[in-house]
Scaffold this motif. Structure first.
Motif, PDB file in Angstrom:
ATOM      1  N   LYS A   1       0.803  -1.274  -0.057  1.00  0.00           N
ATOM      2  CA  LYS A   1       0.109  -0.097  -0.031  1.00  0.00           C
ATOM      3  C   LYS A   1       1.027   1.062  -0.081  1.00  0.00           C
ATOM      4  CE  LYS A   1      -3.746   2.420   2.717  1.00  0.00           C
ATOM      5  NZ  LYS A   1      -4.462   2.296   3.947  1.00  0.00           N
ATOM      6  N   VAL A   2       0.655   2.166  -0.833  1.00  0.00           N
ATOM      7  CA  VAL A   2       1.400   3.343  -0.821  1.00  0.00           C
ATOM      8  C   VAL A   2       0.469   4.617  -0.526  1.00  0.00           C
ATOM      9  CG1 VAL A   2       2.520   5.085  -2.614  1.00  0.00           C
ATOM     10  CG2 VAL A   2       2.608   2.525  -2.813  1.00  0.00           C
ATOM     11  N   THR A   3       0.907   5.192   0.534  1.00  0.00           N
ATOM     12  CA  THR A   3       0.047   6.359   1.273  1.00  0.00           C
ATOM     13  C   THR A   3       1.342   7.602   1.154  1.00  0.00           C
ATOM     14  OG1 THR A   3       1.125   5.815   3.309  1.00  0.00           O
ATOM     15  CG2 THR A   3      -1.218   5.247   2.415  1.00  0.00           C
ATOM     16  N   ARG A   4       0.793   8.784   1.334  1.00  0.00           N
ATOM     17  CA  ARG A   4       1.655  10.035   1.340  1.00  0.00           C
ATOM     18  C   ARG A   4       1.136  11.071   2.555  1.00  0.00           C
ATOM     19  NH1 ARG A   4      -0.714  14.608  -1.528  1.00  0.00           N
ATOM     20  NH2 ARG A   4      -2.928  13.644  -2.406  1.00  0.00           N
ATOM     21  N   THR A   5       2.153  11.659   2.863  1.00  0.00           N
ATOM     22  CA  THR A   5       1.994  12.855   3.811  1.00  0.00           C
ATOM     23  C   THR A   5       2.282  14.063   2.970  1.00  0.00           C
ATOM     24  OG1 THR A   5       4.209  13.062   4.533  1.00  0.00           O
ATOM     25  CG2 THR A   5       2.708  11.454   5.645  1.00  0.00           C
ATOM     26  N   ASP A   6       2.378  15.318   3.210  1.00  0.00           N
ATOM     27  CA  ASP A   6       2.581  16.552   2.557  1.00  0.00           C
ATOM     28  C   ASP A   6       4.116  16.303   2.242  1.00  0.00           C
ATOM     29  OD1 ASP A   6       0.096  17.673   3.175  1.00  0.00           O
ATOM     30  OD2 ASP A   6       0.765  18.896   4.794  1.00  0.00           O
ATOM     31  N   SER A   7       4.772  15.655   2.774  1.00  0.00           N
ATOM     32  CA  SER A   7       6.352  15.845   2.651  1.00  0.00           C
ATOM     33  C   SER A   7       7.067  14.238   2.327  1.00  0.00           C
ATOM     34  CB  SER A   7       6.959  16.434   3.552  1.00  0.00           C
ATOM     35  OG  SER A   7       7.029  15.924   4.978  1.00  0.00           O
ATOM     36  N   SER A   8       6.258  13.168   2.301  1.00  0.00           N
ATOM     37  CA  SER A   8       6.809  12.053   2.172  1.00  0.00           C
ATOM     38  C   SER A   8       5.800  11.090   1.311  1.00  0.00           C
ATOM     39  CB  SER A   8       6.965  11.296   3.729  1.00  0.00           C
ATOM     40  OG  SER A   8       5.846  11.133   4.113  1.00  0.00           O
ATOM     41  N   ILE A   9       6.448   9.974   0.925  1.00  0.00           N
ATOM     42  CA  ILE A   9       5.322   8.767   0.469  1.00  0.00           C
ATOM     43  C   ILE A   9       6.021   7.557   1.187  1.00  0.00           C
ATOM     44  CG2 ILE A   9       4.825   9.696  -1.863  1.00  0.00           C
ATOM     45  CD1 ILE A   9       7.383   8.639  -3.054  1.00  0.00           C
ATOM     46  N   VAL A  10       5.051   6.654   1.321  1.00  0.00           N
ATOM     47  CA  VAL A  10       5.230   5.700   2.312  1.00  0.00           C
ATOM     48  C   VAL A  10       4.626   4.401   1.490  1.00  0.00           C
ATOM     49  CG1 VAL A  10       4.821   4.487   4.246  1.00  0.00           C
ATOM     50  CG2 VAL A  10       4.780   6.971   4.198  1.00  0.00           C
ATOM     51  N   LEU A  11       5.626   3.651   1.658  1.00  0.00           N
ATOM     52  CA  LEU A  11       5.042   2.015   1.072  1.00  0.00           C
ATOM     53  C   LEU A  11       4.930   1.092   2.332  1.00  0.00           C
ATOM     54  CD1 LEU A  11       4.590  -0.317  -1.029  1.00  0.00           C
ATOM     55  CD2 LEU A  11       7.142  -0.730  -0.991  1.00  0.00           C
ATOM     56  N   THR A  12       3.773   0.277   2.633  1.00  0.00           N
ATOM     57  CA  THR A  12       3.714  -0.594   3.545  1.00  0.00           C
ATOM     58  C   THR A  12       3.229  -2.090   3.100  1.00  0.00           C
ATOM     59  OG1 THR A  12       2.477   1.221   4.800  1.00  0.00           O
ATOM     60  CG2 THR A  12       2.178  -0.763   5.667  1.00  0.00           C
ATOM     61  N   ASN A  13       3.691  -2.805   3.584  1.00  0.00           N
ATOM     62  CA  ASN A  13       3.549  -4.350   3.399  1.00  0.00           C
ATOM     63  C   ASN A  13       3.823  -4.494   1.985  1.00  0.00           C
ATOM     64  OD1 ASN A  13       2.775  -4.801   6.294  1.00  0.00           O
ATOM     65  ND2 ASN A  13       0.661  -4.149   5.521  1.00  0.00           N
ATOM     66  N   GLY A  14       4.863  -4.152   1.377  1.00  0.00           N
ATOM     67  CA  GLY A  14       5.078  -4.739  -0.099  1.00  0.00           C
ATOM     68  C   GLY A  14       6.285  -5.847   0.016  1.00  0.00           C
ATOM     69  N   THR A  15       6.416  -6.167  -1.294  1.00  0.00           N
ATOM     70  CA  THR A  15       7.462  -7.014  -1.438  1.00  0.00           C
ATOM     71  C   THR A  15       8.599  -6.775  -2.159  1.00  0.00           C
ATOM     72  OG1 THR A  15       5.835  -8.911  -1.414  1.00  0.00           O
ATOM     73  CG2 THR A  15       7.960  -9.761  -2.172  1.00  0.00           C
ATOM     74  N   GLU A  16       8.373  -5.799  -3.226  1.00  0.00           N
ATOM     75  CA  GLU A  16       9.421  -5.219  -4.067  1.00  0.00           C
ATOM     76  C   GLU A  16       8.831  -3.861  -4.678  1.00  0.00           C
ATOM     77  OE1 GLU A  16      11.554  -6.916  -8.170  1.00  0.00           O
ATOM     78  OE2 GLU A  16       9.595  -7.752  -7.859  1.00  0.00           O
ATOM     79  N   ALA A  17       9.954  -3.089  -4.909  1.00  0.00           N
ATOM     80  CA  ALA A  17       9.559  -2.068  -5.005  1.00  0.00           C
ATOM     81  C   ALA A  17      10.941  -1.136  -5.939  1.00  0.00           C
ATOM     82  CB  ALA A  17       9.436  -0.660  -4.018  1.00  0.00           C
ATOM     83  N   VAL A  18      10.422  -0.206  -6.645  1.00  0.00           N
ATOM     84  CA  VAL A  18      11.556   0.635  -7.657  1.00  0.00           C
ATOM     85  C   VAL A  18      11.212   1.965  -7.201  1.00  0.00           C
ATOM     86  CG1 VAL A  18      12.222   1.071  -9.757  1.00  0.00           C
ATOM     87  CG2 VAL A  18      11.686  -1.235  -9.316  1.00  0.00           C
ATOM     88  N   ILE A  19      12.068   2.659  -7.151  1.00  0.00           N
ATOM     89  CA  ILE A  19      12.291   4.298  -6.533  1.00  0.00           C
ATOM     90  C   ILE A  19      12.989   4.677  -7.910  1.00  0.00           C
ATOM     91  CG2 ILE A  19      12.975   5.904  -5.230  1.00  0.00           C
ATOM     92  CD1 ILE A  19      13.101   3.924  -3.051  1.00  0.00           C
ATOM     93  N   LEU A  20      12.509   5.788  -8.475  1.00  0.00           N
ATOM     94  CA  LEU A  20      13.291   6.470  -9.733  1.00  0.00           C
ATOM     95  C   LEU A  20      13.127   7.757  -9.158  1.00  0.00           C
ATOM     96  CD1 LEU A  20      11.261   5.087 -12.746  1.00  0.00           C
ATOM     97  CD2 LEU A  20      13.482   4.372 -11.616  1.00  0.00           C
ATOM     98  N   VAL A  21      14.509   8.543  -9.664  1.00  0.00           N
ATOM     99  CA  VAL A  21      14.673  10.084  -8.864  1.00  0.00           C
ATOM    100  C   VAL A  21      15.341  10.527 -10.241  1.00  0.00           C
ATOM    101  CG1 VAL A  21      16.300  11.250  -7.228  1.00  0.00           C
ATOM    102  CG2 VAL A  21      15.391   8.816  -6.633  1.00  0.00           C
ATOM    103  N   SER A  22      14.664  11.424 -10.498  1.00  0.00           N
ATOM    104  CA  SER A  22      15.117  12.482 -11.751  1.00  0.00           C
ATOM    105  C   SER A  22      15.305  13.949 -11.014  1.00  0.00           C
ATOM    106  CB  SER A  22      13.757  12.658 -12.358  1.00  0.00           C
ATOM    107  OG  SER A  22      14.317  13.766 -13.626  1.00  0.00           O
ATOM    108  N   MET A  23      16.659  14.389 -11.823  1.00  0.00           N
ATOM    109  CA  MET A  23      17.208  15.639 -11.156  1.00  0.00           C
ATOM    110  C   MET A  23      17.413  16.607 -12.390  1.00  0.00           C
ATOM    111  SD  MET A  23      19.951  14.492  -8.421  1.00  0.00           S
ATOM    112  CE  MET A  23      20.088  12.749  -9.033  1.00  0.00           C
TER     113      MET A  23
END
Length: 784
Positions: free
Chosen positions: A240-262
């Motif tokens: 499950k993906v949730t968010r606050t004003d300044s964060s994103i949160v994954l809960t009870n996952g098995t695999e994830a990919v984070i992509l960062v662009s600058m």
């Protein structure tokens, strides 16, 4: 044209290609323990923590400031005659004072983009492992948390322009984490579904870290400065993906990919990033969107294909007994005790190549003092381009270790410097051509530094930056044989630098051409009356660099034959240059007079330039002067800072003293405990746990100089001659190297045993004839 290979074959031992990596059994605590990644413009510094993984983010184009005014001191040249009069009268104190009127602003500073945090709920950590695989340019972290295996992989892709993190859990649904961002710059963060967005602005001024004056050294203005954007996307097949004003949160996952662009709004050295800048927000979003459509497997494949086409050109295996399989920091500690470790020695060489590939792939924006990786808003020495050695040393390994493409950002940067440098030549010296001084930055600043009169002349007023840097243009031609580059880009820049030198020089009492005023970078002399000064005339370093540039001009005209009048002018001046002098101690004299140094063991050895990186002093052709250079090195001793040690290894290699070069190479790998950014020359140069060069503090030039020196020990070359194993130490009795480049455009593969070449191949597109020195005998070799 097809490649033809010339081969001499004797009996050959077999060497297996090594899988070179840095690895550790605990997370990093200090910056100097981290794993660094980069695609030549964006960089990531990975700590690999288990509770929180802290990752510094950098973009090579994010600097303080805006385009500078090159006419900042328009009448500075009017003070030049009074400086020369003081020198003519031997009033060196007055000259030191008067030359300060020929100064301008300090450079701007390379800025940190921000810090990404990934927070984990993990407890009861065991079996921790962290590595950087040089063959793949991929970092890995794995450990067990409450028995569950967690794996992370990190890469920064050049083709897909994104930083990717893959995180997996052995147990299904057992992966949870939160992502947040911070920055030392002005910034804002907000979230949308599965996304985190950060936007900010760099300062319009960031004073060098060594400047102490009233007022805030960091200045932000709402309507000025380089803008930057960072977009983060969290992809997960479950959880499950949730968010606050300044964060994103994954809960009870098995695999994830984070992509960062600058991305930043930098749009060139002469364009305001605030008014004429690129749209960093759109760029970051597009890069992220494009990368998000690429399967992870394909993203990895694109990255490996792109990176390995450079990295895998060269391999090095050194024979001998390796250390046990220990973490890299433990290997360094063991090595410091005098133990043998040829694996570590080869690792350091290839790490230098890795760092250059990772930090030098941005047009006209070269690797800086820290390459690409910087967490400080006021980094050491502004993390700028220090043109009296450090910026050039960064590129000593580009050609001979087969990374010519990585040289291009520095060579292109010279085109920027030439434009501002012509104005600096006019306003500071009333001279033609172009000039640059001790420091520069992304805005191509070329003026003498010192904050308009507050700088010490020993470093602030040195005007030979263009002279030195322009010799890189001829080097690039010599290794690539790219005649179009020589004609269209290199020669015009070389000529402009030479035009300044011709106008700047004056005649001494004997009719010799000398520079006036003159300094020897960051060193000082003691006069017979006891005065300790910086400003003199006819410094050996100045004239060595001018001599090298003039020789390059003449060699270029042997190829181009399109500028006979200027060729004649250079040839005439070359014959009139004040000659090298041997001092009373048998040393190569640093100053016009045979005066002692304030610090005889000073870390700079600029007057030895003609031996290395110059090529006009050689053991074979100028033995008296090279013996004097050797005596100078003996007087200076071997204990010095990191980048200086890298230079001295190359100098000893050029003296064909492989064992002394190797002694200093071992000292370059001396283990240094990380301590942040403390400047402590007394500790001497060495290597931090992550193999970063310890100046100290961290400067990447020692890494690059040390890697270049390994190649210099194995092969040296001129346009017509190749020396195999010219400075082979006894410790490297056997080994194999593939892919090194030589002047003349040859590629070398070579195996040796018992100190003798066993076999070698030379490859050159289009063929050629070259004299090869092999096992004490000259052979004329035709490559067809």
């Amino acid at each position: 044209m097809k490649n033809i290979c010339f081969l001499i074959l004797f009996s050959s031992p077999l060497f297996a290609q090594q899988n070179l990596k840095l690895w550790y059994d605990k997370p990093a605590t200090y910056f100097e323990e981290t794993l660094v990644l980069g695609n030549g413009i964006q960089g990531a510094t990975v700590f690999g923590g288990t509770k929180t993984d802290q990752i510094y983010l950098n973009d090579l184009t994010l600097w303080s400031g805006e385009p500078m005014n090159p006419r900042m001191n328009p009448e500075a040249y009017k003070h030049l005659p009074s400086v020369r009069e003081a020198l003519k009268a031997e009033n060196y104190k007055a000259a030191d004072s008067l030359v300060k009127k020929i100064q301008g602003k300090f450079s701007e500073s390379y800025a940190p983009l921000g810090t990404m945090y990934i927070d984990f709920p993990e407890k009861n950590i065991s079996q921790y492992y962290r590595e950087l695989d040089l063959n793949q340019a991929i970092a890995k972290v794995q450990y067990r948390a409450d028995g569950n295996l967690i794996k992370r992989q990190y890469l920064v892709s050049h083709p897909d322009k994104v930083f990717a993190i893959h995180i997996s859990s052995e147990q299904k649904g057992a992966l949870s984490f939160a992502i947040r961002m911070d920055s030392k710059l002005k910034f804002q963060v907000h979230s949308t579904t599965n996304h985190l967005h950060m936007q900010g602005t760099a300062p319009v001024r960031a004073d060098p870290n060594y400047v102490r004056k009233e007022g805030n050294p960091i200045m932000f203005l709402a309507d000025k400065g380089t803008r930057f954007s960072t977009d983060i996307l969290l992809q997960s097949t479950d959880g499950k993906v949730t968010r606050t004003d300044s964060s994103i949160v994954l809960t009870n996952g098995t695999e994830a990919v984070i992509l960062v662009s600058m991305a930043t709004s930098f749009n060139g050295f002469d364009k305001s990033p605030s008014r004429e800048g690129k749209n960093d927000d759109s760029l970051a979003q597009k890069q992220l969107q494009d990368a998000s459509l690429i399967p992870l497997k394909s993203l990895y494949a694109h990255h490996l294909k792109d990176y390995q086409k450079f990295y895998q050109r060269v391999s090095l295996t050194l024979g001998g007994k390796n250390a046990p399989e220990l973490p890299t920091d433990e290997r360094l500690r063991r090595y410091a005790m005098g133990e043998s470790d040829p694996y570590l020695e080869a690792l350091y060489f290839q790490y230098g190549r890795y760092l250059l590939i990772s930090s030098s792939r941005t047009s006209r924006v070269p690797a800086n003092l820290q390459g690409l990786w910087n967490p400080h808003i006021r980094p050491p020495w502004s993390s700028n381009y220090t043109m009296n050695i450090n910026a050039e040393e960064n590129y000593w390994l580009a050609e001979n270790t087969n990374l010519s493409e990585m040289h291009q950002p520095f060579l292109g940067f010279l085109e920027n410097l030439e434009k501002t440098g012509r104005i600096s030549a006019q306003t500071f010296y009333n001279a033609p051509g172009w000039v640059t001084h001790h420091n520069s930055d992304i805005w191509a600043m070329t003026n003498p530094v010192g904050d308009f009169g507050n700088g010490e002349p020993s470093w602030a007023n040195w005007p030979m930056g263009a002279t030195w840097a322009s010799t890189h243009l001829w080097e690039h031609y010599q290794f690539t044989q790219d005649k179009a580059f020589l004609k269209d880009k290199a020669y015009p820049l070389m000529k402009g630098a030479a035009e300044f030198c011709l106008a700047f020089m004056i005649k001494d009492q004997k009719g010799n051409l000398i520079t006036s005023p003159s300094t020897s970078p960051e060193n000082k002399f003691i006069t017979p009356t006891g005065y300790i000064g910086s400003t003199l005339y006819g410094g050996t370093a100045d004239l060595a660099m001018i001599r090298e540039l003039f020789l390059d001009i003449l060699a270029a005209q042997d190829v181009l034959k399109n500028d006979p009048a200027f060729t004649a002018q250079v040839k005439d001046a070359l014959a009139k240059l004040y000659p090298y002098q041997v001092g009373k101690e048998g040393n190569l004299q640093e100053w016009y007079h045979d005066w002692p140094d304030q610090d005889p063991k000073h870390r700079h050895q600029s007057h030895l330039y003609g031996l290395f990186p110059g090529n006009h002093l050689t053991v074979e052709e100028t033995p008296t002067l090279t013996n004097a250079a050797k005596k100078t090195l003996e007087i200076k001793g071997d204990e010095t800072t990191g980048w200086s040690k890298g230079w001295r290894i190359n100098l000893w290699a050029r003296l064909k003293d492989g064992d002394h070069a190797y002694k200093m190479y071992r000292e370059l790998l001396k283990y240094v405990e990380p301590d942040g950014v403390k400047v402590n020359y007394q500790r001497g140069g060495g290597t931090y746990p992550n193999l970063f060069d310890a100046h100290p503090p961290f400067q990447i030039d020692g890494n690059f100089g040390g890697a270049a020196a390994v190649a210099e020990m194995l092969v040296q070359s001129t346009a017509t001659k190749i020396y195999l194993l010219p400075a082979l130490p006894k410790a490297w009795d056997s080994g194999e190297v593939k892919g090194l480049k030589t002047r003349g455009g040859y590629t070398l593969n070579m195996t040796w045993s018992k100190g003798k070449v066993q076999n070698y191949t030379l490859v050159k597109q289009g063929g050629g004839t070259v004299d090869v020195y092999i096992n004490g005998v000259w052979k004329k070799v035709s490559v067809q």
